[in-house]
Design a protein around this motif. Sequence first.
Motif, PDB file in Angstrom:
ATOM      1  N   PHE A   1       0.870  -1.126   0.109  1.00 41.05           N
ATOM      2  CA  PHE A   1      -0.016   0.102   0.157  1.00 41.05           C
ATOM      3  C   PHE A   1       0.788   1.123   0.040  1.00 41.05           C
TER       4      PHE A   1
ATOM      5  N   ALA B   1       0.411   5.262   0.517  1.00 39.67           N
ATOM      6  CA  ALA B   1      -0.709   6.056   1.013  1.00 39.67           C
ATOM      7  C   ALA B   1      -0.229   7.321   0.117  1.00 39.67           C
ATOM      8  N   SER B   2       0.867   7.602  -0.501  1.00 37.03           N
ATOM      9  CA  SER B   2       1.036   8.967  -1.168  1.00 37.03           C
ATOM     10  C   SER B   2       0.202   8.890  -2.524  1.00 37.03           C
ATOM     11  N   GLU B   3      -0.158   7.832  -3.115  1.00 35.12           N
ATOM     12  CA  GLU B   3      -1.146   7.893  -4.149  1.00 35.12           C
ATOM     13  C   GLU B   3      -2.493   8.304  -4.019  1.00 35.12           C
ATOM     14  N   TYR B   4      -2.952   8.545  -2.755  1.00 33.49           N
ATOM     15  CA  TYR B   4      -4.252   8.961  -2.358  1.00 33.49           C
ATOM     16  C   TYR B   4      -4.168  10.414  -1.761  1.00 33.49           C
ATOM     17  N   LEU B   5      -2.959  11.270  -1.964  1.00 36.94           N
ATOM     18  CA  LEU B   5      -3.001  12.470  -1.041  1.00 36.94           C
ATOM     19  C   LEU B   5      -2.647  13.617  -2.195  1.00 36.94           C
ATOM     20  N   GLY B   6      -3.720  13.748  -2.995  1.00 34.46           N
ATOM     21  CA  GLY B   6      -3.786  14.759  -3.989  1.00 34.46           C
ATOM     22  C   GLY B   6      -4.379  15.841  -3.727  1.00 34.46           C
ATOM     23  N   THR B   7      -4.927  16.250  -2.686  1.00 41.71           N
ATOM     24  CA  THR B   7      -5.467  17.401  -2.260  1.00 41.71           C
ATOM     25  C   THR B   7      -4.834  17.775  -0.971  1.00 41.71           C
TER      26      THR B   7
ATOM     27  N   ALA C   1      -7.220  16.211   1.819  1.00 42.21           N
ATOM     28  CA  ALA C   1      -6.714  14.633   2.044  1.00 42.21           C
ATOM     29  C   ALA C   1      -5.372  14.631   2.894  1.00 42.21           C
TER      30      ALA C   1
ATOM     31  N   TYR D   1      -5.031  12.975   6.514  1.00 40.02           N
ATOM     32  CA  TYR D   1      -4.228  12.071   6.630  1.00 40.02           C
ATOM     33  C   TYR D   1      -2.997  12.349   7.972  1.00 40.02           C
TER      34      TYR D   1
ATOM     35  N   ASP E   1       5.169  10.244   3.667  1.00 44.04           N
ATOM     36  CA  ASP E   1       4.107  10.060   2.637  1.00 44.04           C
ATOM     37  C   ASP E   1       3.702  11.189   1.763  1.00 44.04           C
TER      38      ASP E   1
ATOM     39  N   ALA F   1       4.170  12.443  -2.167  1.00 43.58           N
ATOM     40  CA  ALA F   1       3.038  12.734  -2.760  1.00 43.58           C
ATOM     41  C   ALA F   1       3.085  13.997  -3.660  1.00 43.58           C
TER      42      ALA F   1
END
Length: 94
Positions: A7, A9-15, A18, A22, A41, A45
């Motif tokens: 997993f 996490a950096s892939e889900y931290l676009g805003t 977010a 986090y 992370d 990102a």
Amino acid sequence: MTEFTPFDASEYLGTVEAIAEYLAAALEDSDPQVFLAALGDVAKARGMTQIAKDSGIGWEILYKALSPGSKLRYETVRKVMDGLRVRLTVLPHS
């Protein structure tokens, strides 16, 4: 056999929202290394070079500061948080 990838996490931290959520969740853990890992992370990102530039910290210093096991100073945390455009807040326990 099913193959799993780690997993990231950096892939889900676009805003910024977010990122703020986090980091807030990471701060709830009593282990300071959880927050340190979360900052790492976020830096991944956003790009370590960009975070270093936005926070006014040298890339090498930032990389060392966000490495597992480092003793992150408040001053560094503050600069990184400012560079990320997020802030720490204190709320009373409910």
